[in-house]
Every structure is written in C-alpha cells, then in structure tokens.
Design an enzyme around this catalytic site. Structure first.
Site, PDB file in Angstrom:
ATOM      1  N   GLY A  28       0.840  -1.194   0.000  1.00 14.41           N
ATOM      2  CA  GLY A  28       0.000   0.000   0.000  1.00 14.41           C
ATOM      3  C   GLY A  28       0.872   1.240   0.000  1.00 14.41           C
ATOM      4  N   HIS A  32       7.702  -7.745  -3.652  1.00 12.42           N
ATOM      5  CA  HIS A  32       6.374  -8.188  -4.119  1.00 12.42           C
ATOM      6  C   HIS A  32       6.446  -9.563  -4.779  1.00 12.42           C
ATOM      7  CE1 HIS A  32       4.053  -4.481  -3.458  1.00 12.42           C
ATOM      8  NE2 HIS A  32       5.239  -3.897  -3.586  1.00 12.42           N
ATOM      9  N   GLU A  49       4.012 -11.252  -5.862  1.00 11.96           N
ATOM     10  CA  GLU A  49       2.913 -11.426  -6.822  1.00 11.96           C
ATOM     11  C   GLU A  49       3.234 -10.888  -8.212  1.00 11.96           C
ATOM     12  OE1 GLU A  49       3.082  -9.338  -4.368  1.00 11.96           O
ATOM     13  OE2 GLU A  49       2.099  -7.430  -4.773  1.00 11.96           O
ATOM     14  N   SER A  55     -26.608 -10.451 -23.726  1.00 15.55           N
ATOM     15  CA  SER A  55     -26.062  -9.530 -24.732  1.00 15.55           C
ATOM     16  C   SER A  55     -25.252 -10.280 -25.778  1.00 15.55           C
ATOM     17  CB  SER A  55     -25.165  -8.500 -24.047  1.00 15.55           C
ATOM     18  OG  SER A  55     -23.952  -9.115 -23.634  1.00 15.55           O
ATOM     19  N   VAL A 105     -19.245 -12.166 -23.265  1.00 18.01           N
ATOM     20  CA  VAL A 105     -18.740 -13.317 -22.504  1.00 18.01           C
ATOM     21  C   VAL A 105     -19.475 -13.486 -21.166  1.00 18.01           C
ATOM     22  CG1 VAL A 105     -16.699 -14.327 -21.412  1.00 18.01           C
ATOM     23  CG2 VAL A 105     -16.460 -13.043 -23.548  1.00 18.01           C
ATOM     24  N   ASP A 106     -19.593 -12.407 -20.396  1.00 17.98           N
ATOM     25  CA  ASP A 106     -20.097 -12.550 -19.030  1.00 17.98           C
ATOM     26  C   ASP A 106     -21.573 -12.961 -18.983  1.00 17.98           C
ATOM     27  OD1 ASP A 106     -17.572 -11.675 -18.489  1.00 17.98           O
ATOM     28  OD2 ASP A 106     -18.166  -9.626 -18.005  1.00 17.98           O
ATOM     29  N   SER A 107     -22.425 -12.270 -19.737  1.00 19.38           N
ATOM     30  CA  SER A 107     -23.845 -12.627 -19.662  1.00 19.38           C
ATOM     31  C   SER A 107     -24.081 -14.007 -20.288  1.00 19.38           C
ATOM     32  CB  SER A 107     -24.727 -11.565 -20.322  1.00 19.38           C
ATOM     33  OG  SER A 107     -24.582 -11.560 -21.723  1.00 19.38           O
ATOM     34  N   LYS A 131     -12.076 -12.411 -14.831  1.00 19.92           N
ATOM     35  CA  LYS A 131     -12.453 -12.662 -16.231  1.00 19.92           C
ATOM     36  C   LYS A 131     -11.882 -13.978 -16.777  1.00 19.92           C
ATOM     37  CE  LYS A 131     -14.359 -10.707 -19.933  1.00 19.92           C
ATOM     38  NZ  LYS A 131     -15.575  -9.898 -19.954  1.00 19.92           N
ATOM     39  N   CYS A 137       5.341  -6.082   1.625  1.00 23.57           N
ATOM     40  CA  CYS A 137       5.700  -4.660   1.497  1.00 23.57           C
ATOM     41  C   CYS A 137       5.143  -3.839   2.675  1.00 23.57           C
ATOM     42  CB  CYS A 137       5.221  -4.151   0.131  1.00 23.57           C
ATOM     43  SG  CYS A 137       5.952  -2.588  -0.291  1.00 23.57           S
ATOM     44  N   TYR A 138       4.121  -3.011   2.437  1.00 22.43           N
ATOM     45  CA  TYR A 138       3.496  -2.294   3.563  1.00 22.43           C
ATOM     46  C   TYR A 138       3.047  -3.302   4.626  1.00 22.43           C
ATOM     47  CZ  TYR A 138       0.040   0.627   6.002  1.00 22.43           C
ATOM     48  OH  TYR A 138      -0.667   1.303   6.946  1.00 22.43           O
TER      49      TYR A 138
END
Ligand code: XMP
Length: 513
Positions: free
Chosen positions: A54, A169, A171, A223, A226-228, A369, A81-82
């Site tokens: 952070g 970090h 990640e 629609s 992808v998501d719907s 996603k 980190c933080y």
C-alpha cells in the site's frame, strides 16, 4: 466449504494480482477491506491472511491498520511490502521512515535454508521492490531468513505463530520465484488442500443456484458478450426452463448478430430465449440526434423499457440473472491519494431490480475474467464465444458518428464484417484485444473505373489492452490492412476510402464516441 485466503487491501495497485495468483495456485482467495473483522473472516472459512502492500507509511497518523484480533485467530499471516511493516510495527518491532528506499529489481539471498516459506528456492534470485520505509528492528519472536542488497530483513518469519513478511512483491512477474513463495505459503504454511477449480466451482454453483431459486423464475438480459453468456449457460444448467433470456435487437448490432445468438443459445444450448426486434423503435428515437451522450442516454432508456415490457410477458419472475464479475464489485479503497472509492455497478439494466422488486442472481460475482472463460470452457462453450472482443452496450451507435441512419449502419455492418472475417482468416483475431470499423459521415472524392465518386469513409480501429483503461493501437501487417481496405472499397457500396486509427488511449479512447 471451499478454503479461502483473505487478501486484506491496504490500497496497493497489486491487490487484485495477489488474489489472482493465489487462485492460480488452486486456492480460492477473496479481497477484503483492510479493517475486516475476524468474525467475517471466520464465516468465510479462511485458512490464511495476506496483507497487501500500500502507498501509506505505517508511521503516518491515520495509516490503515488491520483489526488486531486477526493476530489472535491462529491463522497464518503473510505481510507483503506495507504488510511486513504493519507486522513489525504492530507486534513491537521498529520501522524507519524512508531509510534506504528500494525501487525496482533487487537480488534476494536466502540465509536460512530451513525456512518453509523459501523451500526449494535457489540461494539467489531476482525480486521486485517498491518501498520507501524499511524495517530496522524485528519484533520479538521473529528472525530474518533472507536479505537483499539494501535490506537485512527482506524476508522474516515467526515460525511459532506462522507469521511471515517480505519487503518485496512476490505477486509480480519480475519476482522470479514469487509463485514458489506463494505456493509455499499456501501449501506448507496454511496447509491448503488446493480445492479451487472451475469444475468444483460449476458443481457447487449449480447446487447453490438450485437452492436459491427453488421453483421460481429467472430472467436474464443476454447480450451475447462473454459474461452474460456464461452466466446464462450456467444458470440454465442449474434450472433449465425456469430461466428465460431476453436478447434485445436494437438495430445497432453487427452483421447477422441476432441470428448467431439464436443459433448458439436457443438451438445449441437449448436456452429459453426471447429475441426482441426493436430496431424501428430505437432508430425512431435516435433519429436526428447527434450528441454522443444523448445517443447513449436514449439507448439506455429504451433498452430498459423494452426489456421491462418483455419481463411482463414472461409471467411471474422473482430473480434477475446478471453476468456481474469480480472486478465489477471490488471496492477500491482511497488511501493516500489513491483513486477515489467507487463501487462499479453493472449497467445494462440499471434500476430495474429495485423497480420490479427482483432479487439479483449473480453466479459469477466472485470470478475474475479469465476464470469466467474457464467456467465457460468447462460448460462446453466454444472459443470464439469465450474470447470474443468486447462490444459496447450502445453497439454500433458509438461507431456511427453523429446522426444515426439505417443506411449508414448497413454500410458499417458490412465493412466491419469484412475486417473481422479477415482477422479470423489471417489468424490475427486473437492477437488483438478489440477491433472494429467506424463509419465517418464525411464524403470524399474518389475514382472508380472512369467515374468520379463522392462516398463515405471507413476507419479501422484495432487495439491491444489488458483492462480497457489504457490501450495501444495494434500494429497489424501492412499487406493485411491493404487487403481489408481493398475488400471494403470493392464490396461495400458507398465507401471509397479506408483510414487507420493509430491513436493510443489515453489521450484517445477506444471507441470514437
Ligand atoms: P473507451 O471508448 O471508453 O472504451 O476507451 C473502453 C471499453 O469499453 C467499451 N465500452 C462500453 N461497454 N457499454 C459497454 O458495455 C458502453 O456504454 C461502453 N462504451 C465503451 C469499449 O468497447 C471498450 O472495450
């Protein structure tokens, strides 16, 4: 219940990345506000806690702190980190302000080969730092197990309490062994089982949808994105015909789009699908309107009205299914000049659930996603659906500049279809993030055969991006662009000129309106 690693967000730009990396290791992970209560963490079946980095300094007044009771829960903690500075500061160590700042690459040297967090790491490996403050004295019970050029406390541990911290970090990709360190934390320290997979997600979610919905009905605005689409197929798998999908054809769709959606979802997936032909209604409302914001407003308003009318025809409905995904719901926390807090809400049918007293059913709201795509693949959905380029809600309206006329839309549809078809057939479609044609209502002079023409212009737009916030124009091969241009000018009546958009976002946007 699935095991969960809690990532406490102290405002780092990498918080989401941490959660994604954990999930890549087959362990479920959720992001929480930094001051989340231990009760909520217990309810969510957590088996470890990670403090994100952070921008704040633990030495500043009002800097964000976790609930101290988390240290008494008996679960492992990893401070990044933080996060390591929090561990040190809150447990009795000492942090020095801005002493020996470390930014960018550093070399990590493991000094204690017995540390389980660093199991199987080589003696030296590259790490990525980004911190101003630095640990100067460890709290009781902690010892250093690795160092960098600028830090004698690069990695620290308290074996008895299962508390670990690191200045760098793990990640980010630039930390060579970052994933090994995270895996060690998950599997050696938190003793995770690795029970997060898309197959298990589908199984439990189908179960949950059945329990939640019971014998009630669900409506979903499909629609084709992808998501719907993944949400629709997943909900249909759970409750079959209790789900009705509504697809609104507002006349601003791409070539044959409605037919393709019908073939995929009604014929192939056997979803109860209503398609509404609302072209004339939308075009009538949009006639003569040139202001982009006004166009968007009209489309949003009409969409809701049309959808609402269809819902009334379906009979009694209790739930509104939506393809909301995790990045739509993560609350970003304003800390020390970070972006303002905002909770993004799904926009398609805004206001509808409250007005129609519908409960929300959002089975993908905890997925990133890439996980949504993996669920789609698990459900047998084809690649061209799951990796389709994004398409804006207002459709071709934002690509047909100024006033919208059917004649313009028809030209745009044909030109766009040629561009996309050529991208597919030349193996380039999946190399670009989004590509489309834009209709410019400008007429320029040309010659065709012996005749002078005075026709419209089509612009080609192709961009590469990861999150649509920034984008670069895609450097497509010249011979490919030449072929697309020739085909559009030869095959689409009314076009005699094709141009290429080579602007990046920012300062341009991806769409033209
Ligand atoms: P811009 O033009 O803002 O677009 O750079 C960023 C991304 O968002 C898409 N977009 C929309 N998507 N409703 C949507 O669902 C909208 O109103 C909308 N406007 C833009 C755009 O296609 C790009 O992927």
């Amino acid at each position: 219940m699935t095991q969960n690693i809690a990532v406490l967000d102290f405002g780092s730009q990498y918080t989401q990345v941490i959660a994604r990396r954990v999930r890549e290791c087959k362990v479920f992970s959720k992001i929480y506000r930094y001051d989340v209560s231990p009760e909520i963490l217990k309810r969510d079946n957590i088996c470890g806690v990670i403090f994100s980095g952070g921008p704040a300094s633990v030495l500043s007044d009002g800097s964000p702190r976790p609930n101290k009771a988390i240290f008494e829960m008996g679960v492992p903690v990893l401070g990044i980190c933080y996060g390591i500075q929090l561990l040190a500061h809150m447990l009795g160590g000492e942090v020095g302000k801005g002493v020996a700042r470390e930014y960018g690459k550093g070399m990590l040297t493991v000094t204690d080969k017995d540390c389980v967090l660093l199991k199987n790491l080589p003696e030296k490996s590259q790490v990525w730092n980004s911190h101003g403050d630095k640990l100067v004295k460890l709290p009781d019970g902690f010892k250093a197990v690795a160092v960098t050029e600028n830090s004698e406390f690069a990695v620290i541990e308290n074996v008895k309490r299962h508390f670990y911290g690191m200045q760098f970090h793990p990640e980010v990709m630039h930390t060579e062994k970052g994933m090994d360190i995270l895996k060690n934390f998950l599997y050696e320290v938190c003793l995770c089982k690795g029970d997060w997979s898309m197959a298990s997600f589908v199984e439990t979610t189908v179960d949950n949808i059945r329990k939640t919905v019971g014998d009630k009905n669900v409506i979903l605005a499909l629609s084709g994105g992808v998501d719907s689409s993944v949400a629709a197929v997943l909900i249909q798998k759970a409750i079959g015909d209790q789900l009705t999908c509504v697809f609104v054809d507002h006349g601003l769709l791409r070539l044959n789009e409605r037919e393709k959606v019908e073939a995929m979802y009604r014929d192939h997936f056997k979803i109860k699908l209503i398609t509404v032909d609302a072209e004339s209604r939308f075009l009538k409302e949009l006639a003569g309107v040139t202001d982009p914001e006004q166009k968007r407003k009209i489309i949003g308003r009409e969409f809701i009205t049309v959808f609402e009318n269809e819902v009334k025809n379906v009979g009694h409905v209790d739930f509104l299914g939506q393809g909301t995904i995790y990045p739509d719901v993560i609350e970003s926390i304003p800390i020390d000049g970070n972006p303002a807090a905002m909770i993004k809400s799904h926009h398609n049918v805004g206001g509808l659930p409250e007005r129609m007293k519908l409960k929300l059913l959002e089975p993908l709201r905890e997925l990133f996603k890439d996980e949504v795509r993996a669920v789609g693949a698990e459900l047998g959905m084809p690649r061209h659906v799951l990796w389709r380029h994004p398409f804006p809600g207002p459709g071709l309206a934002v690509r047909c500049l100024g006033e919208i006329r059917k004649e313009y839309l028809d030209i745009l549809r044909k030109a766009d279809d040629i561009f996309i078809e050529e991208l597919y057939s030349n193996g380039l479609y999946y190399d670009v993030w989004q590509a489309f044609a834009v209709f410019l209502p400008v007429r320029t002079v040309g010659v065709m055969g012996d005749e002078r023409t005075y026709d419209y212009v089509i612009a080609l737009r192709a961009v590469n991006s990861t999150d649509a916030m920034t984008a670069d124009w895609s450097q497509l091969p010249h011979d490919f662009l030449g072929k697309v241009s020739t085909r559009i000018i030869n095959e689409v009546r009314g076009v005699n000129r094709v141009v290429l958009d080579i602007s990046s976002k920012p300062p341009a946007t991806i769409e033209w309106e």
